[in-house]
Design a protein around this motif. Structure first.
Motif, PDB file in Angstrom:
ATOM      1  N   GLU A   1     -34.231  10.652 -53.185  1.00  0.00           N
ATOM      2  CA  GLU A   1     -35.643  10.488 -52.822  1.00  0.00           C
ATOM      3  C   GLU A   1     -36.539  10.257 -54.034  1.00  0.00           C
ATOM      4  OE1 GLU A   1     -34.867  15.018 -52.947  1.00  0.00           O
ATOM      5  OE2 GLU A   1     -33.823  13.208 -52.303  1.00  0.00           O
ATOM      6  N   LEU A   2     -35.982  10.348 -55.244  1.00  0.00           N
ATOM      7  CA  LEU A   2     -36.771  10.133 -56.461  1.00  0.00           C
ATOM      8  C   LEU A   2     -36.363   8.850 -57.182  1.00  0.00           C
ATOM      9  CD1 LEU A   2     -36.883  13.766 -57.925  1.00  0.00           C
ATOM     10  CD2 LEU A   2     -38.571  12.633 -56.495  1.00  0.00           C
ATOM     11  N   ASN A   3     -35.718   7.935 -56.468  1.00  0.00           N
ATOM     12  CA  ASN A   3     -35.257   6.696 -57.097  1.00  0.00           C
ATOM     13  C   ASN A   3     -36.388   5.766 -57.507  1.00  0.00           C
ATOM     14  OD1 ASN A   3     -32.503   7.027 -57.298  1.00  0.00           O
ATOM     15  ND2 ASN A   3     -32.091   6.283 -55.229  1.00  0.00           N
ATOM     16  N   ASP A   4     -37.549   5.888 -56.863  1.00  0.00           N
ATOM     17  CA  ASP A   4     -38.700   5.074 -57.261  1.00  0.00           C
ATOM     18  C   ASP A   4     -39.364   5.746 -58.460  1.00  0.00           C
ATOM     19  OD1 ASP A   4     -40.983   3.626 -57.606  1.00  0.00           O
ATOM     20  OD2 ASP A   4     -41.691   3.791 -55.536  1.00  0.00           O
ATOM     21  N   ARG A   5     -39.119   5.200 -59.646  1.00  0.00           N
ATOM     22  CA  ARG A   5     -39.581   5.860 -60.867  1.00  0.00           C
ATOM     23  C   ARG A   5     -41.101   5.867 -61.005  1.00  0.00           C
ATOM     24  NH1 ARG A   5     -40.808   2.883 -65.256  1.00  0.00           N
ATOM     25  NH2 ARG A   5     -39.976   4.461 -66.655  1.00  0.00           N
ATOM     26  N   CYS A   6     -41.781   5.016 -60.246  1.00  0.00           N
ATOM     27  CA  CYS A   6     -43.238   5.013 -60.321  1.00  0.00           C
ATOM     28  C   CYS A   6     -43.854   6.137 -59.490  1.00  0.00           C
ATOM     29  CB  CYS A   6     -43.794   3.660 -59.901  1.00  0.00           C
ATOM     30  SG  CYS A   6     -43.581   2.393 -61.199  1.00  0.00           S
ATOM     31  N   GLN A   7     -43.017   6.923 -58.809  1.00  0.00           N
ATOM     32  CA  GLN A   7     -43.485   8.128 -58.133  1.00  0.00           C
ATOM     33  C   GLN A   7     -43.326   9.349 -59.045  1.00  0.00           C
ATOM     34  OE1 GLN A   7     -44.838   8.282 -54.951  1.00  0.00           O
ATOM     35  NE2 GLN A   7     -44.801   6.054 -55.041  1.00  0.00           N
ATOM     36  N   LEU A   8     -42.897   9.109 -60.288  1.00  0.00           N
ATOM     37  CA  LEU A   8     -42.623  10.190 -61.233  1.00  0.00           C
ATOM     38  C   LEU A   8     -43.576  10.135 -62.427  1.00  0.00           C
ATOM     39  CD1 LEU A   8     -38.732   9.781 -61.393  1.00  0.00           C
ATOM     40  CD2 LEU A   8     -40.063  11.125 -59.763  1.00  0.00           C
ATOM     41  N   LEU A   9     -43.751  11.298 -63.057  1.00  0.00           N
ATOM     42  CA  LEU A   9     -44.476  11.387 -64.327  1.00  0.00           C
ATOM     43  C   LEU A   9     -43.469  11.561 -65.457  1.00  0.00           C
ATOM     44  CD1 LEU A   9     -47.423  13.766 -63.342  1.00  0.00           C
ATOM     45  CD2 LEU A   9     -47.634  11.369 -64.025  1.00  0.00           C
ATOM     46  N   TYR A  10     -43.856  11.155 -66.657  1.00  0.00           N
ATOM     47  CA  TYR A  10     -42.978  11.230 -67.817  1.00  0.00           C
ATOM     48  C   TYR A  10     -43.686  12.039 -68.902  1.00  0.00           C
ATOM     49  CZ  TYR A  10     -40.496   7.814 -65.155  1.00  0.00           C
ATOM     50  OH  TYR A  10     -39.820   7.193 -64.126  1.00  0.00           O
ATOM     51  N   MET A  11     -43.057  13.141 -69.266  1.00  0.00           N
ATOM     52  CA  MET A  11     -43.693  14.071 -70.190  1.00  0.00           C
ATOM     53  C   MET A  11     -43.460  13.669 -71.645  1.00  0.00           C
ATOM     54  SD  MET A  11     -42.962  18.142 -70.640  1.00  0.00           S
ATOM     55  CE  MET A  11     -43.569  18.997 -72.101  1.00  0.00           C
TER      56      MET A  11
END
Length: 260
Positions: free
Chosen positions: A73-83
């Motif tokens: 469910e997290l394969n869309d990387r644009c739904q994630l933040l990058y620290m």
């Protein structure tokens, strides 16, 4: 009286700005933690990656190391933040602050600066990072369930216009027809993501690290490509992308998984 009004205005603007930051952070499903920050010499030095992930989890985020396999469910990387953790200059004081970026590298949130006067690097870095996370905890993160709208520049290369043009002119010579853009396999652990630049794209991995630079040509299915100082082309063939270049007078063709 004027001074009081000014201070109230500044306070109101600050509160609004904070609320907007908090709201935008809530629109992302999880955070990716790199194993190494620029001011460190090795992966997880001083356990900084471990401390980062632990603090994010405490603050309510789902957090994953950059080399971890993500749930489907997290394969869309644009739904994630990058620290990222940045080091600020300071005389006899260690200053660190946290940045959370979107998939295009835009900063969504910047924490307060954490400070330490400890002389030992390990102690100073840990203390500064933990202090910086006080403001991250203050966001009271909770995923909103919203879908992040794609960057309008990210869709500059698409298969649709190509398919329409080919259908409208069936008698067009094969040599001048354009191959449709390959569909990315989001389950591929080596998948690269295209970020638009002024004259093409840069392909980044999930770290995120720039792996390859692309320059546009007259064809949307072919780019001038540069990787590790080697120049070649990135071409769409058989529903896949291939990085092709010459090495010792021999043509080398490497399959590359790309999501535009």
């Amino acid at each position: 009286m004027m001074r009081i009004k000014f201070l109230l205005t500044v306070l109101f603007v600050s509160v609004i700005g904070f609320a907007q930051s908090a709201e935008s952070v809530n629109d992302y499903k999880a955070v990716i933690v790199p194993l190494k920050y620029d001011f460190l010499k090795s992966d997880n030095q001083y356990r900084m990656a471990t401390i980062s992930k632990g603090n994010l989890t405490k603050a309510g985020f789902q957090a994953f190391y950059a080399n971890e396999e993500l749930p489907a469910e997290l394969n869309d990387r644009c739904q994630l933040l990058y620290m990222d953790v940045r080091k600020d200059s300071g005389f006899l004081v260690t200053k660190l602050f946290v940045e959370l970026k979107d998939c295009y590298g835009k900063v969504v949130y910047t924490s307060e600066v954490g400070k330490s006067k400890e002389k030992d690097y390990e102690t100073a870095y840990r203390e500064s990072l933990n202090m910086a996370f006080i403001s991250v905890n203050g966001l009271h993160y909770k995923y909103s369930g919203k879908t992040i709208a794609p960057n309008p520049r990210a869709g500059m290369v698409t298969a649709a216009p190509v398919a329409v043009a080919a259908a409208a002119r069936p008698s067009q010579p094969v040599a001048t027809q354009v191959t449709p853009t390959p569909v990315a396999d989001v389950a591929d652990p080596n998948l690269l993501y295209a970020q638009p630049t002024d004259n093409g794209f840069q392909l980044i991995d999930k770290t995120p690290k720039v792996v390859m630079k692309l320059l546009k040509t007259s064809r949307p299915d072919s780019f001038i490509a540069i990787k590790d100082g080697v120049q070649g082309t990135l071409n769409a063939k058989d529903n896949q992308w291939f990085f092709e270049y010459y090495q010792n007078d021999k043509l080398v063709s490497e399959k590359v998984s790309v999501k535009f």
